[in-house]
Motif scaffolding. Structure first.
Motif, PDB file in Angstrom:
ATOM      1  N   LEU A  37       0.868  -1.177   0.000  1.00 49.50           N
ATOM      2  CA  LEU A  37       0.000   0.000   0.000  1.00 49.50           C
ATOM      3  C   LEU A  37       0.908   1.231   0.000  1.00 49.50           C
ATOM      4  O   LEU A  37       1.821   1.315   0.820  1.00 49.50           O
ATOM      5  N   ILE A  38       0.666   2.159  -0.910  1.00 50.21           N
ATOM      6  CA  ILE A  38       1.528   3.318  -1.100  1.00 50.21           C
ATOM      7  C   ILE A  38       0.923   4.538  -0.408  1.00 50.21           C
ATOM      8  O   ILE A  38      -0.248   4.851  -0.584  1.00 50.21           O
TER       9      ILE A  38
ATOM     10  N   ASN B 285      -3.712   9.545  -6.119  1.00 49.83           N
ATOM     11  CA  ASN B 285      -4.050   8.145  -6.390  1.00 49.83           C
ATOM     12  C   ASN B 285      -3.600   7.198  -5.275  1.00 49.83           C
ATOM     13  O   ASN B 285      -3.928   6.025  -5.295  1.00 49.83           O
ATOM     14  N   ASP B 286      -2.818   7.701  -4.315  1.00 58.25           N
ATOM     15  CA  ASP B 286      -2.292   6.887  -3.221  1.00 58.25           C
ATOM     16  C   ASP B 286      -2.982   7.259  -1.913  1.00 58.25           C
ATOM     17  O   ASP B 286      -3.757   8.225  -1.848  1.00 58.25           O
ATOM     18  N   PHE B 287      -2.705   6.499  -0.863  1.00 52.88           N
ATOM     19  CA  PHE B 287      -3.214   6.857   0.461  1.00 52.88           C
ATOM     20  C   PHE B 287      -2.515   8.129   0.925  1.00 52.88           C
ATOM     21  O   PHE B 287      -1.326   8.320   0.672  1.00 52.88           O
ATOM     22  N   ASN B 288      -3.231   9.002   1.634  1.00 47.62           N
ATOM     23  CA  ASN B 288      -2.641  10.268   2.073  1.00 47.62           C
ATOM     24  C   ASN B 288      -2.088  10.205   3.497  1.00 47.62           C
ATOM     25  O   ASN B 288      -1.523  11.179   3.979  1.00 47.62           O
ATOM     26  N   SER B 289      -2.255   9.062   4.182  1.00 49.11           N
ATOM     27  CA  SER B 289      -1.699   8.901   5.527  1.00 49.11           C
ATOM     28  C   SER B 289      -1.375   7.432   5.769  1.00 49.11           C
ATOM     29  O   SER B 289      -1.935   6.546   5.115  1.00 49.11           O
ATOM     30  N   ILE B 290      -0.492   7.194   6.717  1.00 48.82           N
ATOM     31  CA  ILE B 290      -0.166   5.817   7.092  1.00 48.82           C
ATOM     32  C   ILE B 290      -1.398   5.157   7.701  1.00 48.82           C
ATOM     33  O   ILE B 290      -1.684   3.993   7.433  1.00 48.82           O
ATOM     34  N   THR B 291      -2.148   5.902   8.499  1.00 49.83           N
ATOM     35  CA  THR B 291      -3.362   5.354   9.107  1.00 49.83           C
ATOM     36  C   THR B 291      -4.349   4.881   8.045  1.00 49.83           C
ATOM     37  O   THR B 291      -4.924   3.797   8.156  1.00 49.83           O
ATOM     38  N   ALA B 292      -4.558   5.681   7.001  1.00 49.02           N
ATOM     39  CA  ALA B 292      -5.491   5.295   5.935  1.00 49.02           C
ATOM     40  C   ALA B 292      -5.024   4.006   5.252  1.00 49.02           C
ATOM     41  O   ALA B 292      -5.830   3.112   4.985  1.00 49.02           O
TER      42      ALA B 292
ATOM     43  N   ILE C 178       3.485  -1.269   3.936  1.00 47.92           N
ATOM     44  CA  ILE C 178       3.036   0.100   3.692  1.00 47.92           C
ATOM     45  C   ILE C 178       4.291   0.875   3.309  1.00 47.92           C
ATOM     46  O   ILE C 178       5.190   1.052   4.128  1.00 47.92           O
ATOM     47  N   LEU C 179       4.377   1.275   2.058  1.00 50.62           N
ATOM     48  CA  LEU C 179       5.533   1.989   1.522  1.00 50.62           C
ATOM     49  C   LEU C 179       5.205   3.476   1.523  1.00 50.62           C
ATOM     50  O   LEU C 179       4.247   3.912   0.880  1.00 50.62           O
ATOM     51  N   VAL C 180       6.018   4.254   2.241  1.00 48.70           N
ATOM     52  CA  VAL C 180       5.760   5.685   2.390  1.00 48.70           C
ATOM     53  C   VAL C 180       6.780   6.458   1.556  1.00 48.70           C
ATOM     54  O   VAL C 180       7.989   6.330   1.758  1.00 48.70           O
ATOM     55  N   LYS C 181       6.282   7.242   0.624  1.00 51.16           N
ATOM     56  CA  LYS C 181       7.154   8.059  -0.225  1.00 51.16           C
ATOM     57  C   LYS C 181       7.601   9.297   0.550  1.00 51.16           C
ATOM     58  O   LYS C 181       7.033   9.647   1.565  1.00 51.16           O
ATOM     59  N   GLU C 182       8.615   9.967   0.035  1.00 52.69           N
ATOM     60  CA  GLU C 182       9.194  11.104   0.751  1.00 52.69           C
ATOM     61  C   GLU C 182       8.161  12.199   0.983  1.00 52.69           C
ATOM     62  O   GLU C 182       7.207  12.357   0.219  1.00 52.69           O
ATOM     63  N   GLY C 183       8.355  12.936   2.076  1.00 53.42           N
ATOM     64  CA  GLY C 183       7.469  14.024   2.442  1.00 53.42           C
ATOM     65  C   GLY C 183       7.319  14.087   3.947  1.00 53.42           C
ATOM     66  O   GLY C 183       7.865  13.262   4.688  1.00 53.42           O
ATOM     67  N   THR C 184       6.592  15.081   4.411  1.00 51.00           N
ATOM     68  CA  THR C 184       6.274  15.221   5.829  1.00 51.00           C
ATOM     69  C   THR C 184       4.801  14.890   6.004  1.00 51.00           C
ATOM     70  O   THR C 184       3.951  15.432   5.297  1.00 51.00           O
ATOM     71  N   TYR C 185       4.526  13.976   6.930  1.00 48.78           N
ATOM     72  CA  TYR C 185       3.167  13.501   7.182  1.00 48.78           C
ATOM     73  C   TYR C 185       2.812  13.754   8.638  1.00 48.78           C
ATOM     74  O   TYR C 185       3.664  13.651   9.516  1.00 48.78           O
TER      75      TYR C 185
ATOM     76  N   LEU D 186      -1.276  12.001  21.695  1.00 47.91           N
ATOM     77  CA  LEU D 186      -1.152  10.575  21.387  1.00 47.91           C
ATOM     78  C   LEU D 186       0.247  10.262  20.848  1.00 47.91           C
ATOM     79  O   LEU D 186       0.873  11.120  20.223  1.00 47.91           O
ATOM     80  N   PRO D 187       0.715   9.020  21.031  1.00 48.42           N
ATOM     81  CA  PRO D 187       1.975   8.627  20.388  1.00 48.42           C
ATOM     82  C   PRO D 187       1.836   8.714  18.872  1.00 48.42           C
ATOM     83  O   PRO D 187       0.748   8.525  18.321  1.00 48.42           O
ATOM     84  N   ILE D 188       2.940   8.961  18.202  1.00 44.37           N
ATOM     85  CA  ILE D 188       2.903   8.959  16.738  1.00 44.37           C
ATOM     86  C   ILE D 188       2.649   7.539  16.238  1.00 44.37           C
ATOM     87  O   ILE D 188       1.844   7.324  15.346  1.00 44.37           O
ATOM     88  N   PHE D 189       3.340   6.563  16.841  1.00 49.59           N
ATOM     89  CA  PHE D 189       3.104   5.152  16.539  1.00 49.59           C
ATOM     90  C   PHE D 189       2.813   4.407  17.831  1.00 49.59           C
ATOM     91  O   PHE D 189       3.578   4.497  18.782  1.00 49.59           O
ATOM     92  N   SER D 190       1.710   3.662  17.878  1.00 47.96           N
ATOM     93  CA  SER D 190       1.376   2.773  18.991  1.00 47.96           C
ATOM     94  C   SER D 190       1.351   1.352  18.456  1.00 47.96           C
ATOM     95  O   SER D 190       0.500   1.007  17.633  1.00 47.96           O
ATOM     96  N   PHE D 191       2.305   0.542  18.883  1.00 49.06           N
ATOM     97  CA  PHE D 191       2.340  -0.875  18.513  1.00 49.06           C
ATOM     98  C   PHE D 191       1.725  -1.640  19.670  1.00 49.06           C
ATOM     99  O   PHE D 191       2.321  -1.738  20.743  1.00 49.06           O
ATOM    100  N   LEU D 192       0.535  -2.186  19.475  1.00 50.90           N
ATOM    101  CA  LEU D 192      -0.225  -2.814  20.540  1.00 50.90           C
ATOM    102  C   LEU D 192      -0.272  -4.325  20.360  1.00 50.90           C
ATOM    103  O   LEU D 192       0.288  -4.875  19.406  1.00 50.90           O
ATOM    104  N   ASN D 193      -0.963  -5.015  21.266  1.00 51.65           N
ATOM    105  CA  ASN D 193      -1.082  -6.461  21.221  1.00 51.65           C
ATOM    106  C   ASN D 193      -1.518  -6.913  19.823  1.00 51.65           C
ATOM    107  O   ASN D 193      -2.466  -6.380  19.263  1.00 51.65           O
TER     108      ASN D 193
END
Length: 183
Positions: free
Chosen positions: A42-43, A49-56, A67-74, A104-111
């Motif tokens: 998922l890009i 044409n791509d997802f606009n956020s990692i969450t999406a 999930i492949l994230v192209k360069e930029g600030t998100y 909130l944390p930027i990334f939450s890795f949960l169970n």
């Protein structure tokens, strides 16, 4: 990360991707290629044409997807509860993640997110904590990243295990806080 070749085999698109590993072995080992089904990638980008956020992208991802994230600030706060591989295409100097919500944390890795991979990002300006690993009984891998300017701490581990490789912690009040866990 670069796509070396791409071909269709039996109706399925397949690509060979190589993860860069400047001077060190990454999670796949130096100079090793990862062959994947392109339907599992998922890009995330600024392209409409791509997802606009990692969450999406994460919300549409299946267990084990990339999930492949192209360069930029998100601006995002990503809650992860399944194994996914979140990888920057251009590395930490070109791909920056900041919080959408400072509380909130930027990334939450949960169970359920064990054996996930976060690779090649600058994770910046986290509120209380930039990355939260919580109730995660399998190791989460954080590679080739920069975690900076978190007001309380860069990473918090609570009953979780994290493996950090080639990751820089800078200008955080605390680098790693640990509660009932193993490093």
């Amino acid at each position: 990360m670069c796509i070396r070749d791409s071909k269709a085999t039996g109706g399925t698109s397949v690509a060979t991707l190589t993860l860069p590993s400047p001077g060190a072995i990454n999670s796949l080992g130096a100079n090793k290629a990862l062959v994947i089904n392109l339907s599992s990638v998922l890009i995330v980008s600024k392209d409409l044409n791509d997802f606009n956020s990692i969450t999406a992208a994460y919300n549409q991802a299946n267990e084990g997807d990339i999930i492949l994230v192209k360069e930029g600030t998100y601006f995002d706060n990503v809650k992860i509860e399944k194994r996914v591989y979140i990888i920057s295409e251009s590395g930490p100097f070109s791909t920056i993640i900041k919080p959408n919500d400072d509380a909130l944390p930027i990334f939450s890795f949960l169970n359920g997110s064990g054996k996930s991979l976060l690779e090649g990002f600058t994770i910046e300006d986290g509120g209380e904590v930039a990355i939260d690993l919580r109730l995660n009984h399998d190791t989460t891998f954080i590679n080739r990243s920069i975690i900076k300017n978190a007001s309380y701490g860069a990473v918090h581990l609570y009953y979780a295990t994290g493996f950090f490789e080639n990751t820089i912690f800078m200008d955080n009040r605390n680098a790693i806080s640990v509660s009932y866990t193993h490093l």
